[in-house]
Design an enzyme around this catalytic site. Structure first.
Site, short mmCIF file in Angstrom:
data_model
loop_
_atom_site.label_atom_id
_atom_site.label_comp_id
_atom_site.label_asym_id
_atom_site.label_seq_id
_atom_site.Cartn_x
_atom_site.Cartn_y
_atom_site.Cartn_z
N SER A 1 11.37 10.25 5.13
CA SER A 1 10.39 11.29 5.44
C SER A 1 11.07 12.48 6.11
O SER A 1 12.14 12.35 6.73
CB SER A 1 9.22 10.79 6.30
OG SER A 1 9.31 11.23 7.63
N TYR B 1 8.41 7.07 16.47
CA TYR B 1 8.49 7.37 15.04
C TYR B 1 9.61 8.39 14.79
O TYR B 1 10.46 8.20 13.92
CB TYR B 1 7.15 7.90 14.55
CG TYR B 1 7.14 8.35 13.11
CD1 TYR B 1 6.86 7.43 12.09
CD2 TYR B 1 7.39 9.66 12.75
CE1 TYR B 1 6.83 7.83 10.76
CE2 TYR B 1 7.38 10.07 11.43
CZ TYR B 1 7.10 9.15 10.44
OH TYR B 1 7.09 9.56 9.12
N LYS C 1 13.21 7.90 12.71
CA LYS C 1 13.54 8.68 11.52
C LYS C 1 14.83 9.49 11.71
O LYS C 1 15.66 9.59 10.80
CB LYS C 1 12.38 9.61 11.16
CG LYS C 1 11.08 8.88 10.83
CD LYS C 1 11.25 7.94 9.65
CE LYS C 1 9.95 7.25 9.29
NZ LYS C 1 10.07 6.39 8.08
N SER D 1 0.84 -1.20 0.00
CA SER D 1 0.00 0.00 0.00
C SER D 1 0.87 1.24 0.00
O SER D 1 2.09 1.18 0.13
CB SER D 1 -0.92 0.01 1.23
OG SER D 1 -0.17 0.14 2.43
#
Length: 328
Positions: free
Chosen positions: A143, A156, A160, A17
């Site tokens: 990201s 998260y 990152k 996805s």
């Protein structure tokens, strides 16, 4: 451009996805040979059939990126399929949102296992093949969260920030391999089902923070990185501004982001607490887009840009004044 993609053997993790799925379609149009990996085999098979109809050869390898043995098996199967691996795209990722100390510790750990160790495991699995070949491209969908903290998403953010440092270290380690390239992508929020799949411990409906981009911008950046590998790319316009704002005024950025999220939680609709796809794959919203709203009007984009630049300028002025007065 298509001729430079055709027959390239490309492994994509998290392909079922979102940006991974968009990347599969983008490269299938260029006739790449795709190796699709995720935990959801049924969805992968459906995606593979769509890519074959476009004209791509496809190998499906169900893989959990938190399992290093499985990742090495993925690399071996990809290599044995065509006798080489040209590109590896680290893309699989999860999100868990909530107040840090009120969330289950296992949720934080799963985010780190997937987002950080999963990418490291991908590099660990594919680099021996790249070195044997003397060439290869490792692309990491990190990201802008690698520069700008996400309040209520501590694990998260940790994953990152750590990814950015790890791959900078690895780039230095690979300087004697000029034909092995590592490309880091730093997009802003994407309109993917990821926010719907997130572990949500806030009790509120989650929505991505604007500006929200179509995941095809990541797919196009992957294609561009195969044709012209470069160390970093910032898909879309906003990531540059967020990075600049953080560089000039990191404390200001964190406080503003936290205030905005707290304000949103006060007005957001209630919802049930859920682990989402942290511990098991899900079978809903397995698409490219998540139909997230709102998208930004050009006027709102200009306002955000102006705010980031003004905040950055204010932060820089404050720093210079403090340095001049000897308070830094």
């Amino acid at each position: 451009m298509e001729n430079q993609i055709a027959d390239k053997v490309v492994v994509i993790t998290g392909a079922s996805s979102g940006a991974g799925r968009a990347t599969a379609f983008e490269l299938a149009e260029g006739k790449a040979s795709l190796v699709l990996a995720s935990r959801n085999e049924a969805v992968l098979e459906e995606l593979a059939e769509e890519c074959r109809k476009i004209g791509s050869e496809v190998l499906v390898v169900p893989t959990d990126v938190t399992d290093n043995t499985a990742m090495h098996r993925l690399a071996v199967k990809a290599f044995e399929w065509k006798g080489r691996i040209d590109v590896w795209v680290n893309n699989a990722g999860v999100l868990a949102a909530g107040t840090f100390d009120e969330m289950p510790w296992e949720a934080h750990q799963k985010v780190i296992d997937t987002n950080l160790l999963g990418y490291m495991s991908g590099a660990h699995a594919v680099l021996p093949h790249f070195k044997r070949q003397g060439a290869g491209i490792l692309i990491n969908n990190i990201s802008i969260g690698g520069y700008v903290a996400v309040p209520f998403g501590g694990a998260y953010t940790a994953s990152k920030f750590a990814l950015r440092g790890f791959f900078e270290s690895l780039k230095g380690e690979l300087t004697e391999w000029p034909d092995i390239h590592i490309v880091d992508l730093f997009p802003a929020f994407l309109d993917t089902p990821g926010i719907q799949h997130a572990g949500n411990y806030t009790g509120k409906v989650l929505k991505p923070s604007p500006p929200v981009y179509d995941p095809r911008i990541v797919a196009r950046s992957v294609r561009a990185s195969i044709i012209h590998p470069k160390s970093t790319r910032y898909p879309g316009g906003a990531p540059w501004l967020f990075k600049l704002g953080h560089a000039l005024a990191p404390e200001w950025m964190s406080k503003i982001t936290g205030m905005l999220m707290k304000g949103y939680f006060k007005i957001a609709d209630p919802t049930e607490v859920t682990d989402g796809n942290l511990f098991n794959s899900v079978n809903f919203s397995m698409s490219t887009n998540g139909n997230s709203r709102p998208r930004l009007s050009p006027q709102t984009k200009r306002m955000i840009s102006a705010g980031l630049l003004l905040g950055g300028a204010f932060g820089l002025a404050t720093y210079l004044l403090s340095k001049r007065t000897g308070t830094v």
